[in-house]
Design a protein around this motif. Sequence first.
Motif, PDB file in Angstrom:
ATOM      1  N   PRO A   1      91.575 -43.751 -97.820  1.00 60.14           N
ATOM      2  CA  PRO A   1      91.471 -42.329 -96.597  1.00 60.14           C
ATOM      3  C   PRO A   1      91.023 -41.425 -98.293  1.00 60.14           C
ATOM      4  CG  PRO A   1      93.294 -43.457 -96.912  1.00 60.14           C
ATOM      5  CD  PRO A   1      92.864 -44.188 -97.560  1.00 60.14           C
ATOM      6  N   VAL A   2      90.211 -40.065 -97.463  1.00 62.89           N
ATOM      7  CA  VAL A   2      89.951 -39.002 -98.426  1.00 62.89           C
ATOM      8  C   VAL A   2      90.744 -38.059 -98.698  1.00 62.89           C
ATOM      9  CG1 VAL A   2      87.238 -39.501 -98.075  1.00 62.89           C
ATOM     10  CG2 VAL A   2      88.789 -38.133 -96.794  1.00 62.89           C
ATOM     11  N   MET A   3      91.563 -37.890 -97.747  1.00 61.12           N
ATOM     12  CA  MET A   3      93.376 -36.666 -97.772  1.00 61.12           C
ATOM     13  C   MET A   3      93.936 -37.737 -96.840  1.00 61.12           C
ATOM     14  SD  MET A   3      90.597 -33.963 -96.384  1.00 61.12           S
ATOM     15  CE  MET A   3      92.247 -32.342 -97.019  1.00 61.12           C
ATOM     16  N   SER A   4      95.242 -37.226 -97.412  1.00 60.68           N
ATOM     17  CA  SER A   4      97.014 -38.390 -97.271  1.00 60.68           C
ATOM     18  C   SER A   4      97.929 -36.986 -97.349  1.00 60.68           C
ATOM     19  CB  SER A   4      97.151 -39.823 -97.850  1.00 60.68           C
ATOM     20  OG  SER A   4      96.634 -39.173 -98.708  1.00 60.68           O
ATOM     21  N   SER A   5      98.406 -37.434 -96.801  1.00 58.24           N
ATOM     22  CA  SER A   5      99.650 -36.704 -96.462  1.00 58.24           C
ATOM     23  C   SER A   5     101.415 -37.643 -95.790  1.00 58.24           C
ATOM     24  CB  SER A   5      99.850 -35.269 -95.700  1.00 58.24           C
ATOM     25  OG  SER A   5     101.494 -33.934 -96.041  1.00 58.24           O
ATOM     26  N   ASN A   6     102.146 -36.655 -96.101  1.00 55.72           N
ATOM     27  CA  ASN A   6     103.348 -37.471 -95.838  1.00 55.72           C
ATOM     28  C   ASN A   6     104.004 -36.431 -94.680  1.00 55.72           C
ATOM     29  OD1 ASN A   6     104.597 -34.932 -96.908  1.00 55.72           O
ATOM     30  ND2 ASN A   6     106.677 -35.838 -97.327  1.00 55.72           N
ATOM     31  N   ASP A   7     103.213 -35.380 -93.977  1.00 55.11           N
ATOM     32  CA  ASP A   7     104.087 -34.537 -93.243  1.00 55.11           C
ATOM     33  C   ASP A   7     102.397 -34.837 -91.772  1.00 55.11           C
ATOM     34  OD1 ASP A   7     104.084 -32.789 -91.178  1.00 55.11           O
ATOM     35  OD2 ASP A   7     104.937 -32.229 -92.922  1.00 55.11           O
ATOM     36  N   GLY A   8     102.803 -35.038 -90.990  1.00 58.06           N
ATOM     37  CA  GLY A   8     101.904 -35.747 -89.962  1.00 58.06           C
ATOM     38  C   GLY A   8     101.065 -34.457 -89.480  1.00 58.06           C
ATOM     39  N   ALA A   9     101.721 -33.516 -89.476  1.00 60.81           N
ATOM     40  CA  ALA A   9     101.584 -31.900 -88.901  1.00 60.81           C
ATOM     41  C   ALA A   9     100.402 -31.442 -90.012  1.00 60.81           C
ATOM     42  CB  ALA A   9     102.140 -31.020 -88.561  1.00 60.81           C
ATOM     43  N   VAL A  10     100.597 -31.604 -91.333  1.00 60.13           N
ATOM     44  CA  VAL A  10      99.212 -31.757 -91.761  1.00 60.13           C
ATOM     45  C   VAL A  10      98.212 -32.361 -91.820  1.00 60.13           C
ATOM     46  CG1 VAL A  10      98.863 -31.548 -94.694  1.00 60.13           C
ATOM     47  CG2 VAL A  10     101.067 -30.862 -93.989  1.00 60.13           C
ATOM     48  N   ILE A  11      98.265 -33.518 -91.175  1.00 58.13           N
ATOM     49  CA  ILE A  11      96.360 -34.279 -91.265  1.00 58.13           C
ATOM     50  C   ILE A  11      96.541 -33.746 -90.144  1.00 58.13           C
ATOM     51  CG2 ILE A  11      96.430 -37.197 -90.625  1.00 58.13           C
ATOM     52  CD1 ILE A  11      96.745 -36.576 -93.600  1.00 58.13           C
ATOM     53  N   ARG A  12      96.813 -33.764 -88.930  1.00 58.83           N
ATOM     54  CA  ARG A  12      96.266 -32.652 -88.164  1.00 58.83           C
ATOM     55  C   ARG A  12      95.597 -31.939 -87.284  1.00 58.83           C
ATOM     56  NH1 ARG A  12      99.016 -29.650 -84.582  1.00 58.83           N
ATOM     57  NH2 ARG A  12      97.935 -28.781 -82.116  1.00 58.83           N
ATOM     58  N   GLU A  13      96.673 -31.229 -88.362  1.00 62.57           N
ATOM     59  CA  GLU A  13      95.391 -29.594 -88.816  1.00 62.57           C
ATOM     60  C   GLU A  13      94.778 -29.553 -89.836  1.00 62.57           C
ATOM     61  OE1 GLU A  13      96.532 -26.663 -87.995  1.00 62.57           O
ATOM     62  OE2 GLU A  13      98.166 -27.428 -86.688  1.00 62.57           O
ATOM     63  N   TRP A  14      94.540 -31.170 -90.831  1.00 65.04           N
ATOM     64  CA  TRP A  14      93.177 -31.167 -91.288  1.00 65.04           C
ATOM     65  C   TRP A  14      92.319 -31.885 -90.003  1.00 65.04           C
ATOM     66  CZ3 TRP A  14      95.578 -34.273 -95.681  1.00 65.04           C
ATOM     67  CH2 TRP A  14      96.311 -33.369 -96.720  1.00 65.04           C
ATOM     68  N   ALA A  15      92.850 -32.377 -88.916  1.00 64.70           N
ATOM     69  CA  ALA A  15      91.479 -33.115 -88.253  1.00 64.70           C
ATOM     70  C   ALA A  15      90.917 -32.010 -87.545  1.00 64.70           C
ATOM     71  CB  ALA A  15      92.179 -33.926 -87.156  1.00 64.70           C
ATOM     72  N   LEU A  16      92.345 -31.170 -87.059  1.00 65.27           N
ATOM     73  CA  LEU A  16      91.100 -29.778 -86.009  1.00 65.27           C
ATOM     74  C   LEU A  16      90.362 -29.321 -87.121  1.00 65.27           C
ATOM     75  CD1 LEU A  16      95.380 -28.962 -84.728  1.00 65.27           C
ATOM     76  CD2 LEU A  16      92.888 -30.345 -83.615  1.00 65.27           C
ATOM     77  N   ALA A  17      91.249 -28.866 -88.283  1.00 61.38           N
ATOM     78  CA  ALA A  17      89.451 -28.206 -88.861  1.00 61.38           C
ATOM     79  C   ALA A  17      88.091 -29.080 -89.237  1.00 61.38           C
ATOM     80  CB  ALA A  17      90.492 -27.705 -90.699  1.00 61.38           C
ATOM     81  N   GLY A  18      88.275 -30.435 -89.182  1.00 60.38           N
ATOM     82  CA  GLY A  18      86.887 -30.467 -89.265  1.00 60.38           C
ATOM     83  C   GLY A  18      86.638 -31.420 -90.134  1.00 60.38           C
ATOM     84  N   GLN A  19      88.358 -32.423 -91.109  1.00 56.38           N
ATOM     85  CA  GLN A  19      88.022 -32.967 -92.316  1.00 56.38           C
ATOM     86  C   GLN A  19      88.007 -34.936 -92.475  1.00 56.38           C
ATOM     87  OE1 GLN A  19      88.084 -31.391 -95.472  1.00 56.38           O
ATOM     88  NE2 GLN A  19      87.804 -29.437 -94.469  1.00 56.38           N
ATOM     89  N   GLY A  20      87.933 -35.165 -90.824  1.00 55.04           N
ATOM     90  CA  GLY A  20      88.014 -36.150 -90.921  1.00 55.04           C
ATOM     91  C   GLY A  20      88.549 -37.122 -89.457  1.00 55.04           C
ATOM     92  N   ILE A  21      89.203 -38.688 -89.815  1.00 57.21           N
ATOM     93  CA  ILE A  21      89.676 -39.331 -88.310  1.00 57.21           C
ATOM     94  C   ILE A  21      90.824 -40.010 -88.923  1.00 57.21           C
ATOM     95  CG2 ILE A  21      88.580 -41.447 -86.921  1.00 57.21           C
ATOM     96  CD1 ILE A  21      86.017 -41.580 -88.043  1.00 57.21           C
ATOM     97  N   ILE A  22      91.567 -39.508 -87.279  1.00 59.16           N
ATOM     98  CA  ILE A  22      92.723 -40.032 -87.960  1.00 59.16           C
ATOM     99  C   ILE A  22      93.274 -40.217 -86.958  1.00 59.16           C
ATOM    100  CG2 ILE A  22      93.676 -37.208 -89.147  1.00 59.16           C
ATOM    101  CD1 ILE A  22      95.259 -36.184 -86.052  1.00 59.16           C
ATOM    102  N   ILE A  23      94.805 -41.405 -87.118  1.00 58.78           N
ATOM    103  CA  ILE A  23      95.580 -42.178 -85.882  1.00 58.78           C
ATOM    104  C   ILE A  23      96.803 -41.153 -86.117  1.00 58.78           C
ATOM    105  CG2 ILE A  23      96.955 -44.092 -85.811  1.00 58.78           C
ATOM    106  CD1 ILE A  23      94.313 -45.430 -87.024  1.00 58.78           C
ATOM    107  N   ARG A  24      97.392 -40.781 -84.605  1.00 56.39           N
ATOM    108  CA  ARG A  24      97.986 -40.503 -84.078  1.00 56.39           C
ATOM    109  C   ARG A  24      98.512 -40.505 -83.228  1.00 56.39           C
ATOM    110  NH1 ARG A  24     101.257 -38.607 -87.506  1.00 56.39           N
ATOM    111  NH2 ARG A  24     102.693 -37.003 -86.208  1.00 56.39           N
ATOM    112  N   SER A  25      99.739 -40.656 -82.473  1.00 54.16           N
ATOM    113  CA  SER A  25     100.785 -40.418 -81.269  1.00 54.16           C
ATOM    114  C   SER A  25     100.274 -40.028 -80.381  1.00 54.16           C
ATOM    115  CB  SER A  25     101.735 -40.808 -81.524  1.00 54.16           C
ATOM    116  OG  SER A  25     102.214 -41.299 -82.094  1.00 54.16           O
ATOM    117  N   GLU A  26     100.077 -40.465 -79.433  1.00 50.84           N
ATOM    118  CA  GLU A  26      99.528 -39.778 -78.095  1.00 50.84           C
ATOM    119  C   GLU A  26     100.958 -38.196 -77.665  1.00 50.84           C
ATOM    120  OE1 GLU A  26      99.349 -40.918 -73.214  1.00 50.84           O
ATOM    121  OE2 GLU A  26     100.094 -42.180 -74.679  1.00 50.84           O
ATOM    122  N   TRP A  27     101.602 -38.941 -77.661  1.00 51.60           N
ATOM    123  CA  TRP A  27     103.100 -37.581 -78.042  1.00 51.60           C
ATOM    124  C   TRP A  27     102.814 -36.264 -78.375  1.00 51.60           C
ATOM    125  CZ3 TRP A  27     105.052 -34.876 -81.245  1.00 51.60           C
ATOM    126  CH2 TRP A  27     105.634 -34.814 -82.660  1.00 51.60           C
TER     127      TRP A  27
END
Length: 301
Positions: free
Chosen positions: A218-244
């Motif tokens: 991982p080039v970026m990581s966090s213990n907060d899933g909302a932060v990771i989602r925001e990074w993905a929305l900003a075009g920072q990379g690929i994530i695995i997140r729950s469907e919900w």
Amino acid sequence: MLTSDDLAFFAVLADSKSLAESARTLNVTPPAVTQRLRALEEKVGVRLIDRSGRRLRLTEEGSLVASHSTVVNDALDSLAEALADRRGMVRGHLRVAAPHGFGRAHIAPVVEAFACEHAGVTVTLQLSDHPAALLIESYDVVVHIGGAGHLDQVVTTLAPNQRILCASQTYLDTASPISAPGDLVQHRCLAVRENDEDVTLWRFKGLRQEAATVRVNPVMSSNDGAVIREWALAGQGIIIRSEWDVAEDLARGRLRQVLPNWALPTADIVAMLGSRHGRSARTAAFLTMLRQSLKPPPWQA
């Protein structure tokens, strides 16, 4: 002779930092607390609380009374709950634990509705990064996303939930093509470090049930899933997140599923119950309301 009211009163004092805090908890004035404490100490013939400092400190005798207060109060609460359950009454204190993001979005509204519908119930909702690690016997219901906990826990599935590999269109437009899981090692991957899982080992299963495992860096990581989602929305990379969590982003085109023909392990929404709490009327009533709120799953509507 001490009464159950005496023990309940002293249990509040033992859990308080000051007489003023005890008064607020009991909804009385500080002088009233002081007067009742003196009367209690006169009844037992010993000093129960050392009031020489700024904080309340129990004497040895006070610690003994406090420990017995806990045992007696717990026994009385259990008896009252058992009698209420016999009559099908929903009462007592409901303790619920859930993950931060899912808890705020889908559990908190149900807790509010449950408290409004059942006037004889009080509720505590504990949001945690890793609710499955909490002591299950301290809660009536522990909502967890993913695999179940220990084998001695009662587990019931509340709703299906897929894990999805996704990224923004902005990232995908500028990155190299991704046609198989192995291609991910050349891409910017983002990871959520929420618990003790090996979050850098991504496992997939193809249409013909063929398995593929990829170790990402991982080039970026966090213990907060909302932060990771925001990074993905900003075009920072690929994530695995729950469907919900990403269903709306996928529906609105803010994120796009990557490798749709390769499935990730599921992460169903489950409720873990303590052996004792699982039989209470309040737990059964809350689970019924919770299931109704998740059927069909809001993220699949």
